[in-house]
Design a protein around this motif. Structure first.
Motif, PDB file in Angstrom:
ATOM      1  N   ASN A  68       0.848  -1.223  -0.246  1.00  0.00           N
ATOM      2  CA  ASN A  68      -0.016  -0.175  -0.205  1.00  0.00           C
ATOM      3  C   ASN A  68       0.836   1.169   0.135  1.00  0.00           C
ATOM      4  N   TRP A  70       1.140   5.942   0.827  1.00  0.00           N
ATOM      5  CA  TRP A  70      -0.103   7.125   1.612  1.00  0.00           C
ATOM      6  C   TRP A  70       0.596   8.012   1.246  1.00  0.00           C
ATOM      7  N   SER A  72      -0.346  11.945   1.434  1.00  0.00           N
ATOM      8  CA  SER A  72      -1.009  13.091   2.031  1.00  0.00           C
ATOM      9  C   SER A  72      -1.689  14.199   0.959  1.00  0.00           C
ATOM     10  N   CYS A 155       3.794   1.617   2.570  1.00  0.00           N
ATOM     11  CA  CYS A 155       3.890   1.235   3.693  1.00  0.00           C
ATOM     12  C   CYS A 155       3.225  -0.266   3.903  1.00  0.00           C
TER      13      CYS A 155
END
Length: 157
Positions: A68, A70, A72, A155
């Motif tokens: 996965n 991420w 912002s 992640c």
């Protein structure tokens, strides 16, 4: 004006007929209702990916690849702003296509070669959608004149 609207999420036998309240405008609710899923459903999709794809990738490559990424919200909003302001004049139905990729050797000092990534490419609806005989399905095409988006935080859970 923001209003509280209840969105019934159906077709989820393990969850029953749960209600999820969205704090959004009526316009946003209409845009979202065909696209949102429960977090339990999202977790199930992730577990299926890990079992049916990631385990094979890791075993074959001998690495613990990313599962996965991420980004912002502020950076995503800035990218969307860039796309909206820089898309060719008259572009319709702007969107973002998400591609899977793998970092090649020497791509960037910020990443490890051989590991998976995702990158986002802006799209717009093709203007000419007829072939002269019958209407064609409207297709969103990549906007190659704009920059793509990458370098999220990787992640693994």
């Amino acid at each position: 004006m923001v209003m509280v609207l209840a969105l019934a999420l159906m077709g989820c036998p393990s969850q029953g007929d749960r209600q999820q309240t969205l704090m959004v405008s009526e316009e946003s609710q209409k845009a979202l209702e065909a696209h949102v899923i429960l977090m339990d459903q999202a977790h199930e999709l992730s577990e299926q990916y890990k079992m049916m794809r990631l385990d094979t990738i890791n075993k074959y490559l001998g690495i613990k690849d990313h599962s996965n990424y991420w980004f912002s919200l502020d950076v995503l909003k800035a990218y969307i702003d860039y796309v909206e302001k820089n898309a060719p004049e008259g572009s319709q139905n702007l969107g973002i296509r998400i591609y899977n990729g793998v970092y090649p050797e020497g791509f960037s000092k910020r990443v490890s070669e051989g590991f998976s990534t995702v990158y986002l490419v802006p799209t717009a609806q093709r203007k000419d959608v007829s072939n002269g005989f019958a209407p064609q399905n409207r297709v969103n095409e990549d906007l190659h004149m704009l920059l793509a988006f990458n370098f999220g935080q990787c992640c693994n859970y």
